[in-house]
Design an enzyme around this catalytic site. Structure first.
Site, mmCIF file in Angstrom:
data_model
loop_
_atom_site.group_PDB
_atom_site.id
_atom_site.type_symbol
_atom_site.label_atom_id
_atom_site.label_comp_id
_atom_site.label_asym_id
_atom_site.label_seq_id
_atom_site.Cartn_x
_atom_site.Cartn_y
_atom_site.Cartn_z
ATOM 1 N N ASP A 297 -6.460 4.077 -0.190
ATOM 2 C CA ASP A 297 -5.575 2.961 0.121
ATOM 3 C C ASP A 297 -4.159 3.528 0.231
ATOM 4 O O ASP A 297 -3.909 4.687 -0.112
ATOM 5 C CB ASP A 297 -5.672 1.837 -0.920
ATOM 6 C CG ASP A 297 -5.207 0.492 -0.337
ATOM 7 O OD1 ASP A 297 -4.552 0.507 0.740
ATOM 8 O OD2 ASP A 297 -5.462 -0.557 -0.939
HETATM 9 C C1 BGC Z 1 -3.727 -2.652 1.294
HETATM 10 C C2 BGC Z 1 -4.854 -2.334 2.249
HETATM 11 C C3 BGC Z 1 -4.312 -2.130 3.639
HETATM 12 C C4 BGC Z 1 -3.307 -1.010 3.602
HETATM 13 C C5 BGC Z 1 -2.753 -0.654 4.969
HETATM 14 C C6 BGC Z 1 -2.616 -1.634 1.414
HETATM 15 O O1 BGC Z 1 -1.484 -2.047 0.692
HETATM 16 O O2 BGC Z 1 -4.229 -2.696 -0.016
HETATM 17 O O3 BGC Z 1 -5.813 -3.357 2.210
HETATM 18 O O4 BGC Z 1 -5.359 -1.852 4.523
HETATM 19 O O5 BGC Z 1 -2.240 -1.388 2.753
HETATM 20 O O6 BGC Z 1 -1.936 -1.628 5.458
#
Ligand code: BGC
Length: 765
Positions: A297
Site C-alpha cells: 500500500d
Molecule cells: C489506500 C489504497 C490506495 C492507495 C493508492 C492508499 O492510501 O489505502 O487503497 O489504493 O492509497 O491511492
C-alpha cells in the site's frame, strides 16, 4: 503490427465485450501460460539486477506531464529512472496524452523498453460514478456489480489506465471505520461473491483486451478490523476470525484470477501485513497458488520503520522483500536499497527474480508487450469516458442499490401528480455529495441532485419547493482537509418548516457529507451530525407525510429518525445519477429490492455489531437476573439487521422443505422454500439461506449466510426456490486448524433478512 488470426479474434471479442450489457460471460482465471513464461525467462536473462528491481518500483505521477520533462527536482529524478528502466509502474498518471508520453519514456529510452503499468483507484467508476461499493452491494445482484465494474473498466482503459486498485474486499463490522463505504459490508460470503463479480467486471473474459484492466484485491489483510475502527490502527485478530471471516473474499478473488493483490497498512499480531511472510508467501503465493503480484500500500514499506520493526529503509526493504511484497508503491525503498541487500546476501536473488517475473507476467497478460500503447487511443477516450450509455447504467445500478427501510401506511410510492412537494435538506440539492469520496475523475458537482431528480419526474404543474433547512458542513471540503461541521444557528428552519406545512408531501434528505466517509474518515460518533434530526422532528409537527432519504457512506445510528419517520429510503452516496435513481424509487417506476449488506446499529456503542456473532455462554436472560451478555442501556439487536430491506409489495415464505434429514459428506442437501408475492405489485425479493452449526470443535456463529437468490415475482405469483448445500458450504477453519466440515447437527434458515426466517434442521454424518 502483425495481423494474425489471434489479433482478429481478440478484435471480435473486444467489440462484443465493449458493450457492458454483455456480462456474465465465461471468464478465464489468470493462469500461467508456457509461452509467456518462456518469454519472461528470456527477458529475465537479459535484465540486470537494477532493471529487475526497477520493475518492483512504483511512483506517483505528481508532475505536470503536459509540459516538457522537468530537468530538476524529484520529478526529474523519476523521469531519469524511467529512462533507465528503474520504474515498473506509475500511479495517478491519467489521460491518453499523459500516459502515452510517460509510456514513451520507458519504451523508447530504457535499454529493454519494458512498458509501464498505469495504476489508479477506480473504485466505483472512472468518470461516470456508480453508487459507492457498499451501496452497490445492497443490490445483492452480482450481474449489476459486474456491469458497474465493467463500465468503470471501459472508461478507465480508454483514458490510459491498465490497472485499478480495486475491489476493496475488507470485511468490516464496525461502521465507525470510514472505509466501510468502499467494501461489501460485514459478511464473508456476500463479500466473496461481490469480490468475484467485481474482478470479472474489471478483468473481463480476457486481460489482453484493450478495454479490460488488471484488478487488485485489497487490503491483504484484516485492515477492516482496526481497533476501535480508528483508521490505520493496530489489528488484534484471532486466527479463527482471520480465516473464517476476513480471508474468504480474498481467496475467492484469487480463485477468480485477480491479477494483483495489495497488502495493508495494519499489523496483525505484531507483524505489519507488508512484512507478513505468513500472509503473502505461505498463504497467498503458497497454499492458494496465486500467480500475480503483490503491491505494497502507499508507502507501507517505509512505514515498517514507524511501526517499529525496521530501524531504517534498508531494513524495511529487506523485511518487505522477504515478506513477499513484490512492488513498492511510493516508498523508494527497493530502488535505493534492494540491490545492495541482494549483493550482501540479505535478500535471495530468487525473491527478486520471482517478483520481477510476477510483474512481467501481468504486463504480458495485459498485452503490453504486443502494444504498449493499447490503452492510449484518443478516439476511445473521447467515445467512452462519460459515455451516455454508461450514464444510463449508473441510473439502473443506483436504483437497484436503494434499500427501503420503512414504509408506514404505504406512504411510498408517491403519485407523480401530487399537488405539491416540499424538498427539504441541504443534501437534497447537493450535486457533489452523491459522487462519494473515492470518485475517480468525476467532474465536481456533476451528480443529478435529489431535487433535480424529483423535478424531472413529477407531472407538469406539480409545485416542487426546495428549502435547505439545516446546515451540514462548512470549510474546505477537499480530500486533504478534515471536515468541520457547521454551527447551525437554525436560520434555515423557519422557511423549511413553512414549506413543509404548505406541501402535500415532504421529501427530506439527511445523512452525511461524502467526505465524512472513505479513507482516513473514521468517526467516534455515527449519529447524525448537526441539527438534522431536530429539523426533521419540527417538520413532522406540521406535516406527517414525510419521506426521509438517507445519503450516507456508512450505517448510521439513527433510532430517533427510524421511530418518528413514516418512510425511509437508504440511498447511500449513489453516484452520477443519484437524483434520477432515487426518483425512480420514490415515484414507483422501480420497486425497491435492496437489502442491507451491513447491520445498522441503534447506538455507536454497539459497534462492532454483526449478525454472524457467536452465542457466548450467556446469550439469553435465563436466570432472569442481570448477569447475561447484554447492555443495560440498549438492546443487543441492531436497528436494522443484515439482509433487511422492504418492497412496495409483500413477500411470504412458506413450506421450508429439506431433501433429507441426514446427509453424508459427499451428498448435497436441497433446501426448498415457497416464496409468494402477496401484494399487488410485481417485485424482486432476495431470499437468503443461512446455516448454524450447532456444535463445533471451536465456537460457531449463530447464523452464517450460505446462499441467496434474487427473484422477480408478479402479484400473487408463487415460486419454489431451491438452494443446495454441500460439505464445502459447511466447512470452516476448525479447532484442528484446517478447513473441514464437522459431522453433527445443523440448523438451516431461509428468509428475507437475517432475523426473520423459517427454520429447519439436518444432520451431517
Ligand atoms: C489506500 C489504497 C490506495 C492507495 C493508492 C492508499 O492510501 O489505502 O487503497 O489504493 O492509497 O491511492
Amino acid at each position: 503490427m502483425k495481423w494474425n488470426l489471434s489479433i482478429i479474434a481478440i478484435g471480435i471479442a473486444m467489440t462484443l465485450w465493449i458493450v457492458p450489457q454483455a456480462c456474465g460471460q465465461t471468464f478465464t482465471p489468470m493462469a500461467t501460460d508456457a509461452r509467456i513464461e518462456k518469454k519472461i525467462d528470456s527477458l529475465l536473462r537479459l535484465m540486470t539486477l537494477e532493471e529487475k528491481i526497477g520493475q518492483m518500483n512504483q511512483y506517483n505521477g505528481s508532475w505536470d506531464v503536459t509540459g516538457p520533462a522537468p530537468q530538476s527536482g524529484g520529478d526529474a529524478i523519476k523521469y531519469q529512472q524511467i529512462r533507465k528502466g528503474e520504474v515498473g509502474a506509475m500511479l495517478n498518471v491519467l489521460g491518453v496524452k499523459n500516459t502515452r508520453e510517460i509510456q514513451q519514456l520507458a519504451v523508447n529510452n530504457s535499454r529493454l523498453g519494458i512498458p509501464l503499468l498505469f495504476g489508479y483507484d477506480v473504485i466505483h467508476g472512472y468518470q461516470t460514478m456508480m453508487p459507492i461499493p457498499l451501496g452497490e452491494t445492497a443490490s445483492w445482484d452480482m450481474q449489476v456489480l459486474e456491469k458497474s465494474a465493467r463500465v468503470a473498466a471501459v472508461e478507465a482503459t480508454a483514458a490510459g489506465v491498465n490497472w485499478t486498485f480495486a475491489p476493496m474486499m475488507d470485511v468490516s463490522r464496525d461502521a465507525r471505520w470510514g472505509r466501510v463505504m468502499e467494501g461489501a459490508g460485514e459478511d464473508p460470503y456476500l463479500g466473496a461473491q461481490a469480490a468475484v463479480a467485481r474482478v470479472r467486471g474489471f478483468q473481463g473474459p480476457d486481460l489482453s483486451l484493450a478495454n479490460t484492466l488488471a484488478a487488485c484485491a485489497k487490503h491483504f489483510a484484516a485492515y477492516g478490523f482496526g481497533e476501535a475502527a480508528r483508521e490505520y490502527n493496530t489489528v488484534e485478530i484471532t486466527e479463527n476470525t482471520l480465516q473464517n471471516v476476513v480471508l474468504p473474499p480474498f481467496k475467492a478473488a484469487a480463485e477468480a484470477g485477480v491479477a494483483t493483490f495489495m497488502n495493508a497498512f495494519n499489523e496483525i499480531g505484531g507483524v505489519p501485513a507488508t512484512a507478513s511472510t505468513y500472509l503473502q508467501r505461505d498463504l497467498l503465493k503458497g497454499a492458494w497458488g496465486f500467480q500475480g503480484f503483490v503491491v505494497s500500500d502507499w508507502g507501507s514499506i517505509r512505514e515498517l520503520i514507524t511501526h517499529g520493526v525496521a530501524a531504517d529503509k534498508r531494513e524495511a526493504s529487506r523485511l518487505a522483500a522477504l515478506g513477499g511484497s513484490d512492488m513498492d508503491m511510493e516508498s523508494s525503498a527497493y530502488t535505493t536499497t534492494l540491490a545492495q541487500l541482494v549483493r550482501d546476501g540479505n535478500v535471495p536473488m530468487a525473491y527478486v527474480d520471482d517478483a520481477a517475473r510476477r510483474i512481467l507476467r501481468v504486463k504480458f497478460l495485459l498485452g503490453l508487450f504486443d502494444d504498449p500503447y493499447r490503452y492510449c487511443d484518443e478516439a476511445r477516450e473521447k467515445q467512452y469516458v462519460g459515455a451516455p450509455e454508461h450514464v444510463a447504467i449508473a441510473r439502473e445500478v443506483g436504483r437497484k442499490s436503494i434499500v427501503l427501510l420503512k414504509n408506514e401506511g404505504q406512504l411510498l410510492p408517491l403519485a407523480k401528480n401530487a399537488g405539491s412537494i416540499a424538498v427539504i435538506g441541504a443534501l437534497a440539492a447537493d450535486k457533489d455529495v452523491p459522487l462519494g469520496s473515492w470518485r475517480g475523475q468525476a467532474v465536481t458537482g456533476s451528480a443529478v441532485s435529489l431535487l433535480e431528480g424529483i423535478q424531472a419526474a413529477v407531472a407538469p404543474g406539480v409545485k416542487v419547493v426546495y428549502e435547505p433547512g439545516y446546515k451540514l458542513t462548512t470549510g474546505l471540503r477537499s480530500f486533504v482537509q478534515d471536515l468541520t461541521f457547521a454551527q447551525d444557528d437554525g436560520s434555515g428552519f423557519k422557511a423549511a418548516i413553512k414549506a413543509a406545512k404548505n406541501a402535500e408531501i415532504v421529501v427530506m434528505a439527511i445523512g452525511e457529507d461524502c467526505w465524512q466517509s472513505g479513507e482516513a474518515r473514521s468517526q467516534v460518533d455515527i449519529t447524525l451530525k448537526g441539527r438534522q434530526e431536530e429539523l426533521l422532528r419540527e417538520i413532522l409537527k406540521v406535516n406527517k407525510r414525510v419521506v426521509v432519504v438517507l445519503m450516507n457512506g456508512r450505517p448510521l445510528a439513527i433510532p430517533g429518525v427510524a421511530e418518528v419517520s413514516p418512510a425511509i429510503l437508504e440511498a447511500w452516496h449513489l453516484g452520477s445519477q443519484a437524483g434520477n435513481s432515487i426518483a425512480d424509487v420514490l415515484f414507483g417506476d422501480y420497486n425497491p429490492a435492496g437489502k442491507l449488506p451491513i447491520s445498522f446499529p441503534r447506538a455507536t456503542g454497539q459497534a462492532p455489531i454483526y449478525y454472524n456473532r457467536k452465542s457466548t455462554g450467556r446469550p439469553v436472560n435465563s436466570e432472569n437476573n442481570v448477569f447475561w451478555s447484554h447492555y443495560t442501556d440498549a438492546p443487543n439487536t441492531p436497528l436494522y439487521p443484515f439482509g433487511y430491506g422492504l418492497s412496495y409489495t409483500n413477500f411470504q415464505y412458506s413450506e421450508l422443505k429439506l431433501s433429507a434429514s441426514e446427509i453424508y459428506p459427499s451428498e448435497t442437501l436441497q433446501v426448498q422454500v415457497t416464496l409468494t408475492n402477496t401484494g399487488s405489485r410485481a417485485g424482486e425479493e432476495v431470499a437468503q439461506l443461512y446455516v448454524r452449526d450447532l456444535v463445533g470443535s471451536v465456537t460457531r456463529p449463530v447464523k452464517e449466510l450460505k446462499g441467496f437468490q434474487k427473484v422477480l415475482l408478479r402479484p400473487g405469483e408463487s415460486r419454489q426456490l431451491t438452494f443446495s448445500l454441500t460439505t464445502k458450504d459447511l466447512a470452516f477453519f476448525t479447532g484442528n486448524r484446517e478447513w473441514a466440515a464437522e459431522p453433527g447437527d445443523f440448523e438451516v434458515f431461509v428468509g428475507g433478512n437475517s432475523e426473520e426466517t423459517l427454520k429447519g434442521a439436518f444432520k451431517l454424518n
